[in-house]
Design a protein around this motif. Structure first.
Motif, PDB file in Angstrom:
ATOM      1  N   ASP A  53       0.650  -1.304   0.044  1.00  0.00           N
ATOM      2  CA  ASP A  53      -0.010   0.166  -0.120  1.00  0.00           C
ATOM      3  C   ASP A  53       0.991   1.088   0.026  1.00  0.00           C
ATOM      4  OD1 ASP A  53      -2.379  -1.437   0.137  1.00  0.00           O
ATOM      5  OD2 ASP A  53      -2.374  -1.446   2.343  1.00  0.00           O
ATOM      6  N   LYS A  54       0.289   2.363  -0.295  1.00  0.00           N
ATOM      7  CA  LYS A  54       1.063   3.613  -0.296  1.00  0.00           C
ATOM      8  C   LYS A  54       1.302   3.892   1.112  1.00  0.00           C
ATOM      9  CE  LYS A  54       0.662   8.325  -1.713  1.00  0.00           C
ATOM     10  NZ  LYS A  54      -0.006   9.527  -2.121  1.00  0.00           N
ATOM     11  N   GLY A  55       2.845   4.227   1.372  1.00  0.00           N
ATOM     12  CA  GLY A  55       3.349   4.431   2.656  1.00  0.00           C
ATOM     13  C   GLY A  55       3.931   3.406   3.288  1.00  0.00           C
ATOM     14  N   ASP A  56       3.764   2.394   2.660  1.00  0.00           N
ATOM     15  CA  ASP A  56       4.605   0.849   3.292  1.00  0.00           C
ATOM     16  C   ASP A  56       6.050   0.962   2.875  1.00  0.00           C
ATOM     17  OD1 ASP A  56       2.161  -0.160   4.380  1.00  0.00           O
ATOM     18  OD2 ASP A  56       1.731  -1.491   2.879  1.00  0.00           O
ATOM     19  N   GLU A  63       7.798  -6.242   9.637  1.00  0.00           N
ATOM     20  CA  GLU A  63       7.377  -6.049  11.213  1.00  0.00           C
ATOM     21  C   GLU A  63       6.090  -6.774  11.472  1.00  0.00           C
ATOM     22  OE1 GLU A  63       8.549  -2.148  12.181  1.00  0.00           O
ATOM     23  OE2 GLU A  63      10.629  -2.791  12.938  1.00  0.00           O
ATOM     24  N   GLU A  64       5.352  -6.227  10.469  1.00  0.00           N
ATOM     25  CA  GLU A  64       3.695  -6.488  10.753  1.00  0.00           C
ATOM     26  C   GLU A  64       3.681  -7.941  10.495  1.00  0.00           C
ATOM     27  OE1 GLU A  64      -0.140  -6.001   7.796  1.00  0.00           O
ATOM     28  OE2 GLU A  64       1.076  -4.329   8.077  1.00  0.00           O
ATOM     29  N   LYS A  88      14.556  -8.972  -8.872  1.00  0.00           N
ATOM     30  CA  LYS A  88      14.376  -8.090 -10.044  1.00  0.00           C
ATOM     31  C   LYS A  88      13.622  -6.615  -9.574  1.00  0.00           C
ATOM     32  CE  LYS A  88      13.617 -11.131 -14.006  1.00  0.00           C
ATOM     33  NZ  LYS A  88      12.712 -11.689 -14.858  1.00  0.00           N
ATOM     34  N   ALA A  89      13.475  -6.741  -8.115  1.00  0.00           N
ATOM     35  CA  ALA A  89      12.629  -5.598  -7.457  1.00  0.00           C
ATOM     36  C   ALA A  89      14.026  -5.067  -6.735  1.00  0.00           C
ATOM     37  CB  ALA A  89      11.753  -6.015  -6.426  1.00  0.00           C
ATOM     38  N   ASP A  90      13.865  -3.215  -6.667  1.00  0.00           N
ATOM     39  CA  ASP A  90      14.671  -2.601  -6.094  1.00  0.00           C
ATOM     40  C   ASP A  90      14.195  -2.365  -4.602  1.00  0.00           C
ATOM     41  OD1 ASP A  90      16.677  -0.794  -5.150  1.00  0.00           O
ATOM     42  OD2 ASP A  90      16.112   0.762  -6.448  1.00  0.00           O
ATOM     43  N   PRO A  91      14.797  -2.791  -3.542  1.00  0.00           N
ATOM     44  CA  PRO A  91      14.124  -2.752  -2.060  1.00  0.00           C
ATOM     45  C   PRO A  91      14.120  -1.307  -1.690  1.00  0.00           C
ATOM     46  CG  PRO A  91      16.302  -3.952  -2.329  1.00  0.00           C
ATOM     47  CD  PRO A  91      16.146  -3.272  -3.409  1.00  0.00           C
ATOM     48  N   ILE A  92      14.788  -0.427  -2.243  1.00  0.00           N
ATOM     49  CA  ILE A  92      14.385   1.059  -2.024  1.00  0.00           C
ATOM     50  C   ILE A  92      13.167   1.773  -2.673  1.00  0.00           C
ATOM     51  CG2 ILE A  92      15.555   3.218  -1.993  1.00  0.00           C
ATOM     52  CD1 ILE A  92      17.204   1.094   0.086  1.00  0.00           C
ATOM     53  N   LYS A  93      13.055   1.176  -3.820  1.00  0.00           N
ATOM     54  CA  LYS A  93      11.915   1.923  -4.507  1.00  0.00           C
ATOM     55  C   LYS A  93      10.783   0.814  -4.820  1.00  0.00           C
ATOM     56  CE  LYS A  93      15.331   4.766  -6.994  1.00  0.00           C
ATOM     57  NZ  LYS A  93      15.664   5.172  -8.073  1.00  0.00           N
ATOM     58  N   ILE A  94      10.130   0.449  -3.537  1.00  0.00           N
ATOM     59  CA  ILE A  94       8.938  -0.684  -3.846  1.00  0.00           C
ATOM     60  C   ILE A  94       7.808   0.148  -4.374  1.00  0.00           C
ATOM     61  CG2 ILE A  94       9.860  -2.310  -2.458  1.00  0.00           C
ATOM     62  CD1 ILE A  94       8.082  -1.311  -0.195  1.00  0.00           C
ATOM     63  N   GLN A  95       6.883  -0.035  -5.220  1.00  0.00           N
ATOM     64  CA  GLN A  95       5.907   0.594  -5.813  1.00  0.00           C
ATOM     65  C   GLN A  95       4.554   0.138  -5.158  1.00  0.00           C
ATOM     66  OE1 GLN A  95       6.420   2.897  -8.112  1.00  0.00           O
ATOM     67  NE2 GLN A  95       8.388   2.602  -7.880  1.00  0.00           N
ATOM     68  N   THR A  99       2.867  -6.355  -5.949  1.00  0.00           N
ATOM     69  CA  THR A  99       2.901  -7.603  -5.097  1.00  0.00           C
ATOM     70  C   THR A  99       4.199  -8.050  -4.922  1.00  0.00           C
ATOM     71  OG1 THR A  99       0.701  -8.202  -5.660  1.00  0.00           O
ATOM     72  CG2 THR A  99       1.958  -9.940  -4.638  1.00  0.00           C
ATOM     73  N   TYR A 100       4.719  -8.151  -3.789  1.00  0.00           N
ATOM     74  CA  TYR A 100       6.190  -8.578  -3.539  1.00  0.00           C
ATOM     75  C   TYR A 100       6.037  -9.560  -2.437  1.00  0.00           C
ATOM     76  CZ  TYR A 100       7.456  -3.973  -5.256  1.00  0.00           C
ATOM     77  OH  TYR A 100       7.585  -3.106  -6.179  1.00  0.00           O
ATOM     78  N   TYR A 101       7.313 -10.671  -2.368  1.00  0.00           N
ATOM     79  CA  TYR A 101       7.388 -11.430  -1.497  1.00  0.00           C
ATOM     80  C   TYR A 101       8.343 -10.848  -0.303  1.00  0.00           C
ATOM     81  CZ  TYR A 101       5.787 -14.922  -4.713  1.00  0.00           C
ATOM     82  OH  TYR A 101       4.982 -15.546  -5.678  1.00  0.00           O
ATOM     83  N   PHE A 102       7.650 -11.223   0.861  1.00  0.00           N
ATOM     84  CA  PHE A 102       8.462 -10.590   1.971  1.00  0.00           C
ATOM     85  C   PHE A 102       8.647 -11.844   3.259  1.00  0.00           C
ATOM     86  CE2 PHE A 102       5.875  -7.147   0.758  1.00  0.00           C
ATOM     87  CZ  PHE A 102       6.783  -6.075   0.728  1.00  0.00           C
ATOM     88  N   PRO A 103       9.950 -11.780   3.568  1.00  0.00           N
ATOM     89  CA  PRO A 103      10.479 -12.747   4.357  1.00  0.00           C
ATOM     90  C   PRO A 103       9.739 -13.013   5.719  1.00  0.00           C
ATOM     91  CG  PRO A 103      11.960 -10.953   4.655  1.00  0.00           C
ATOM     92  CD  PRO A 103      10.888 -10.486   3.451  1.00  0.00           C
ATOM     93  N   VAL A 104       9.625 -14.441   6.101  1.00  0.00           N
ATOM     94  CA  VAL A 104       8.759 -14.599   7.283  1.00  0.00           C
ATOM     95  C   VAL A 104       9.855 -15.577   8.120  1.00  0.00           C
ATOM     96  CG1 VAL A 104       7.033 -16.126   8.058  1.00  0.00           C
ATOM     97  CG2 VAL A 104       6.798 -14.784   6.184  1.00  0.00           C
ATOM     98  N   TYR A 105      10.166 -15.007   9.330  1.00  0.00           N
ATOM     99  CA  TYR A 105      11.310 -15.639   9.914  1.00  0.00           C
ATOM    100  C   TYR A 105      10.486 -16.641  11.210  1.00  0.00           C
ATOM    101  CZ  TYR A 105      14.025 -12.012   7.569  1.00  0.00           C
ATOM    102  OH  TYR A 105      14.715 -11.250   6.871  1.00  0.00           O
ATOM    103  N   LYS A 106      11.280 -17.610  11.453  1.00  0.00           N
ATOM    104  CA  LYS A 106      10.976 -18.542  12.514  1.00  0.00           C
ATOM    105  C   LYS A 106      10.908 -17.874  14.015  1.00  0.00           C
ATOM    106  CE  LYS A 106      12.914 -22.315  10.092  1.00  0.00           C
ATOM    107  NZ  LYS A 106      13.794 -23.467  10.223  1.00  0.00           N
TER     108      LYS A 106
END
Length: 110
Positions: A53-56, A63-64, A88-95, A99-106
């Motif tokens: 979303d915008k602002g994410d 963290e969420e 292929k995504a720039d972590p600094i410039k997410i749009q 839709t992106y994949y975000f890491p889920v930690y144990k």
């Protein structure tokens, strides 16, 4: 006697060169790559697909998702894992809207 010693030295030298060229003394890269691959399989990185979303930011979304870890998240690790999941995504410039994949930690990870 001196000739016999010289012949033995030459034979041993040739055998050592032969063994070095056929067997080698440098570790085989394929076995090293297999060990690295096995370690990666043990520590598989899991991710979840989410629409931004915008602002994410990456940090706010991670963290969420991983709220069970509290403040135990490492920003550099998060960025590296995000880049691994989204090469292929720039972590600094997410749009926003993408839709992106975000890491889920144990739960036990720090």
């Amino acid at each position: 006697m001196m000739r016999f010693g010289l012949y033995i030295f030459i034979i041993l030298f040739c055998v050592s060169i032969y063994k070095d060229l056929t067997i080698g003394i440098i570790p085989d890269n394929t076995s090293m790559n297999q060990n690295i691959g096995n370690k990666m399989e043990e520590d598989k990185l899991t991710g979840i697909s989410m629409k931004v979303d915008k602002g994410d930011t990456i940090l706010s979304v991670v963290e969420e998702i991983n709220d069970h870890l509290g403040n135990k998240l490492d920003i550099s690790e998060i960025m590296a894992d995000f880049k691994t999941l989204n090469p292929k995504a720039d972590p600094i410039k997410i749009q926003p809207g993408e839709t992106y994949y975000f890491p889920v930690y144990k739960k036990g990870a720090e």
